[in-house]
Design a protein around this motif. Structure first.
Motif, mmCIF file in Angstrom:
data_model
loop_
_atom_site.group_PDB
_atom_site.id
_atom_site.type_symbol
_atom_site.label_atom_id
_atom_site.label_comp_id
_atom_site.label_asym_id
_atom_site.label_seq_id
_atom_site.Cartn_x
_atom_site.Cartn_y
_atom_site.Cartn_z
ATOM 1 N N ALA A 140 0.837 -1.200 0.000
ATOM 2 C CA ALA A 140 0.000 0.000 0.000
ATOM 3 C C ALA A 140 0.873 1.251 0.000
ATOM 4 O O ALA A 140 1.833 1.357 0.770
ATOM 5 C CB ALA A 140 -0.916 0.015 1.217
ATOM 6 N N LEU A 141 0.522 2.196 -0.850
ATOM 7 C CA LEU A 141 1.195 3.487 -0.919
ATOM 8 C C LEU A 141 0.180 4.571 -0.565
ATOM 9 O O LEU A 141 -0.871 4.671 -1.196
ATOM 10 C CB LEU A 141 1.738 3.709 -2.337
ATOM 11 N N GLY A 142 0.474 5.355 0.463
ATOM 12 C CA GLY A 142 -0.445 6.407 0.871
ATOM 13 C C GLY A 142 -1.366 6.000 1.998
ATOM 14 O O GLY A 142 -2.422 6.604 2.184
ATOM 15 N N SER A 143 -0.974 5.001 2.770
ATOM 16 C CA SER A 143 -1.837 4.539 3.855
ATOM 17 C C SER A 143 -1.819 5.475 5.050
ATOM 18 O O SER A 143 -2.712 5.427 5.896
ATOM 19 C CB SER A 143 -1.401 3.136 4.305
ATOM 20 N N ASN A 144 -0.806 6.341 5.146
ATOM 21 C CA ASN A 144 -0.699 7.251 6.286
ATOM 22 C C ASN A 144 -0.818 8.707 5.836
ATOM 23 O O ASN A 144 -1.776 9.386 6.174
ATOM 24 C CB ASN A 144 0.612 7.013 7.033
ATOM 25 N N THR A 145 0.139 9.181 5.067
ATOM 26 C CA THR A 145 0.062 10.539 4.531
ATOM 27 C C THR A 145 0.135 10.480 3.004
ATOM 28 O O THR A 145 0.564 9.479 2.436
ATOM 29 C CB THR A 145 1.191 11.434 5.078
ATOM 30 N N ASP A 146 -0.280 11.556 2.352
ATOM 31 C CA ASP A 146 -0.480 11.506 0.906
ATOM 32 C C ASP A 146 0.846 11.496 0.147
ATOM 33 O O ASP A 146 1.663 12.403 0.297
ATOM 34 C CB ASP A 146 -1.321 12.700 0.451
ATOM 35 N N ILE A 174 -3.024 2.081 -4.030
ATOM 36 C CA ILE A 174 -2.721 3.496 -3.796
ATOM 37 C C ILE A 174 -3.933 4.195 -3.208
ATOM 38 O O ILE A 174 -5.066 3.936 -3.616
ATOM 39 C CB ILE A 174 -2.317 4.186 -5.115
ATOM 40 N N THR A 175 -3.676 5.090 -2.256
ATOM 41 C CA THR A 175 -4.698 6.007 -1.758
ATOM 42 C C THR A 175 -4.143 7.421 -1.834
ATOM 43 O O THR A 175 -3.046 7.689 -1.330
ATOM 44 C CB THR A 175 -5.091 5.689 -0.304
ATOM 45 N N THR A 176 -4.891 8.326 -2.475
ATOM 46 C CA THR A 176 -4.422 9.701 -2.616
ATOM 47 C C THR A 176 -5.580 10.633 -2.901
ATOM 48 O O THR A 176 -6.673 10.197 -3.277
ATOM 49 C CB THR A 176 -3.384 9.817 -3.753
ATOM 50 N N ARG A 177 -5.343 11.910 -2.701
ATOM 51 C CA ARG A 177 -6.220 12.959 -3.194
ATOM 52 C C ARG A 177 -5.384 14.017 -3.915
ATOM 53 O O ARG A 177 -5.864 15.104 -4.200
ATOM 54 C CB ARG A 177 -7.021 13.592 -2.049
ATOM 55 N N GLY A 178 -4.131 13.686 -4.191
ATOM 56 C CA GLY A 178 -3.221 14.633 -4.819
ATOM 57 C C GLY A 178 -3.284 14.592 -6.332
ATOM 58 O O GLY A 178 -3.070 13.539 -6.952
ATOM 59 N N ALA A 179 -3.539 15.738 -6.946
ATOM 60 C CA ALA A 179 -3.663 15.806 -8.403
ATOM 61 C C ALA A 179 -2.353 15.515 -9.121
ATOM 62 O O ALA A 179 -2.346 15.183 -10.315
ATOM 63 C CB ALA A 179 -4.189 17.185 -8.811
ATOM 64 N N LEU A 180 -1.249 15.593 -8.404
ATOM 65 C CA LEU A 180 0.048 15.331 -9.021
ATOM 66 C C LEU A 180 0.178 13.882 -9.492
ATOM 67 O O LEU A 180 1.085 13.561 -10.268
ATOM 68 C CB LEU A 180 1.164 15.670 -8.023
ATOM 69 N N ILE A 181 -0.719 13.020 -9.089
ATOM 70 C CA ILE A 181 -0.684 11.639 -9.560
ATOM 71 C C ILE A 181 -0.790 11.565 -11.083
ATOM 72 O O ILE A 181 -0.259 10.643 -11.709
ATOM 73 C CB ILE A 181 -1.809 10.798 -8.902
ATOM 74 N N GLU A 182 -1.427 12.564 -11.681
ATOM 75 C CA GLU A 182 -1.578 12.551 -13.142
ATOM 76 C C GLU A 182 -0.231 12.656 -13.853
ATOM 77 O O GLU A 182 -0.102 12.226 -14.997
ATOM 78 C CB GLU A 182 -2.514 13.677 -13.568
ATOM 79 N N ARG A 183 0.771 13.207 -13.194
ATOM 80 C CA ARG A 183 2.118 13.245 -13.766
ATOM 81 C C ARG A 183 2.643 11.845 -14.049
ATOM 82 O O ARG A 183 3.424 11.630 -14.988
ATOM 83 C CB ARG A 183 3.047 13.966 -12.779
ATOM 84 N N LEU A 194 -0.692 -4.848 -16.612
ATOM 85 C CA LEU A 194 -0.224 -6.138 -16.113
ATOM 86 C C LEU A 194 -1.006 -6.592 -14.883
ATOM 87 O O LEU A 194 -0.663 -7.610 -14.270
ATOM 88 C CB LEU A 194 1.270 -6.039 -15.759
ATOM 89 N N GLY A 195 -2.026 -5.833 -14.509
ATOM 90 C CA GLY A 195 -2.826 -6.191 -13.340
ATOM 91 C C GLY A 195 -2.098 -5.965 -12.029
ATOM 92 O O GLY A 195 -2.281 -6.726 -11.067
ATOM 93 N N LEU A 196 -1.279 -4.901 -11.986
ATOM 94 C CA LEU A 196 -0.426 -4.681 -10.828
ATOM 95 C C LEU A 196 -0.847 -3.518 -9.938
ATOM 96 O O LEU A 196 -0.220 -3.314 -8.882
ATOM 97 C CB LEU A 196 1.020 -4.434 -11.294
ATOM 98 N N VAL A 197 -1.860 -2.740 -10.314
ATOM 99 C CA VAL A 197 -2.143 -1.544 -9.536
ATOM 100 C C VAL A 197 -3.625 -1.227 -9.524
ATOM 101 O O VAL A 197 -4.354 -1.510 -10.487
ATOM 102 C CB VAL A 197 -1.343 -0.325 -10.082
ATOM 103 N N GLU A 198 -4.073 -0.634 -8.417
ATOM 104 C CA GLU A 198 -5.387 -0.010 -8.321
ATOM 105 C C GLU A 198 -5.214 1.273 -7.507
ATOM 106 O O GLU A 198 -4.330 1.362 -6.647
ATOM 107 C CB GLU A 198 -6.408 -0.924 -7.656
#
Length: 368
Positions: A140-146, A174-183, A194-198
């Motif tokens: 998990a990425l983003g489980s504590n802070t964004d 992944i859990t986020t609310r940061g728009a920078l993810i679009e980068r 490859l079925g590796l991410v949500e």
């Protein structure tokens, strides 16, 4: 009985020379492990001072390990990585605020402005994945802070972590609310193929004014819906994260939020009840009295009804959803809206069978 002092016992006085521009709070409650208490007091000089916005400070940390392990039955993962400590989105209700106390910093303003970055996180993660004892499972990425909070634009630590996970073909949530993810859509779309991410996008309200007050440096609700659309169009599975649902303040928006997110491309929907651990409770109640005084009593009364009379319940199986009739009704509303709007119950499981060490420079590649 409530587990905090009544609002007639205020938080420590705030420094009037600071302005709350873009901050969730100016309060600085003492860290709960600190034996000393710090309070602002006037120095007695009658000299007018120009109010100043609080500036961000970033400290660099060199961790020996970046994978955090847990055994919680409430979570769908047993390991996580967080590139930053603290979060400048400044969400007043953030359950991660108390973690700043472990650094000797306040869960109040310090959590939003005194941040810790881990620039070597990608290299440390690669070393941990390469250990013979490591066994793959979704991380998990983003489980504590964004991970995509504003400082990521400069430090690019999350980007480095994504590159490592892509190269190792490691499954990732992944859990986020940061728009920078679009980068980083191109990396995420490679992994999704490859079925590796949500990706879970956190959305608490559709009211832009309320969002700005509660989450001062996070993207506006409309921007987060646009993020869901961009991710979905890139072929990345998206989960709506209605977190937190605040009874008496945002719970009436459950169905509109779910409909807007579904139209934007979210495939599944998840919700959690407001959590107020440790210092978060007085901070949030102080915020209510300042920004939504007409809702304060109702919000806390409804929350305590779902928390067995307390401000917070940290018990497994109840901390995310609460208990009792009101909590059951909220869960039922979400379930009915899921069915009506065509949400899936679950996303397909992530693929753990592709995990392997990436080839090194000079390695002979297989022809097959």
């Amino acid at each position: 009985m409530p587990d905090r002092k009544p609002l007639s016992t205020p938080l420590p006085p705030q420094d009037p020379t600071r302005v709350a521009r873009g901050r969730g709070t100016l309060a600085q409650p003492a860290p709960r492990f600190d034996q000393k208490r710090r309070e602002w007091e006037h120095d007695g000089w009658e000299i007018a001072e120009e109010p100043q916005a609080v500036q961000r400070e970033v400290t660099l940390e060199a961790p020996r390990s970046v994978i955090a392990w847990n055994q919680s039955p409430d979570l769908g993962f047993d390991r996580a990585v967080n590139p930053y400590r603290g979060c400048e989105h400044g969400c007043i209700y953030c359950y991660a605020r108390p973690t700043h106390a472990y650094l000797g910093l306040s869960p109040g303003l310090d959590f939003e402005t005194r941040l810790v970055a881990r620039p070597d996180a990608a290299q440390v993660l690669a070393a941990e994945l390469g250990r013979k004892s490591y066994r793959v499972a979704p991380l998990a990425l983003g489980s504590n802070t964004d991970p995509w909070q504003p400082i990521e634009a400069q430090h690019r630590i999350t980007r480095g972590l994504l590159e490592v996970l892509r190269d190792w073909r490691h499954p990732l949530t992944i859990t986020t609310r940061g728009a920078l993810i679009e980068r980083d859509l191109h990396i995420l779309s490679e992994m999704a193929a490859l079925g590796l991410v949500e990706v879970g996008i956190s959305l608490t309200t559709l009211d832009a004014g309320l969002a700005r007050a509660m989450e001062p440096r996070a993207p506006a609700p409309a921007r987060r819906l646009a993020m869901i659309s961009a991710l979905a169009e890139a072929g990345i599975p998206v989960r709506l994260m209605m977190a937190p649902v605040i009874p008496g303040l945002t719970d009436h928006e459950i169905e509109p939020i779910m409909q807007a997110a579904r139209e934007a491309g979210a495939q599944v929907a998840w919700w959690s009840l407001l959590r107020l651990p440790h210092e978060v409770s007085p901070l949030f109640q102080d915020w209510l009295e300042e920004h939504r005084p007409g809702h304060a009593a109702k919000v806390m009364a409804r929350l305590r009804e779902m928390r067995d009379g307390r401000d917070n319940d940290g018990g497994f199986h109840s901390r995310f959803r609460g208990s009792g009739t009101m909590a059951g009704l909220l869960d039922q509303r979400v379930r009915l809206a899921r069915k009506r709007l065509g949400y899936a119950e679950v996303l397909p499981p992530l693929d753990c069978d592709l995990f392997r060490a990436p080839p090194k420079a000079g390695d002979q590649l297989s022809l097959f």
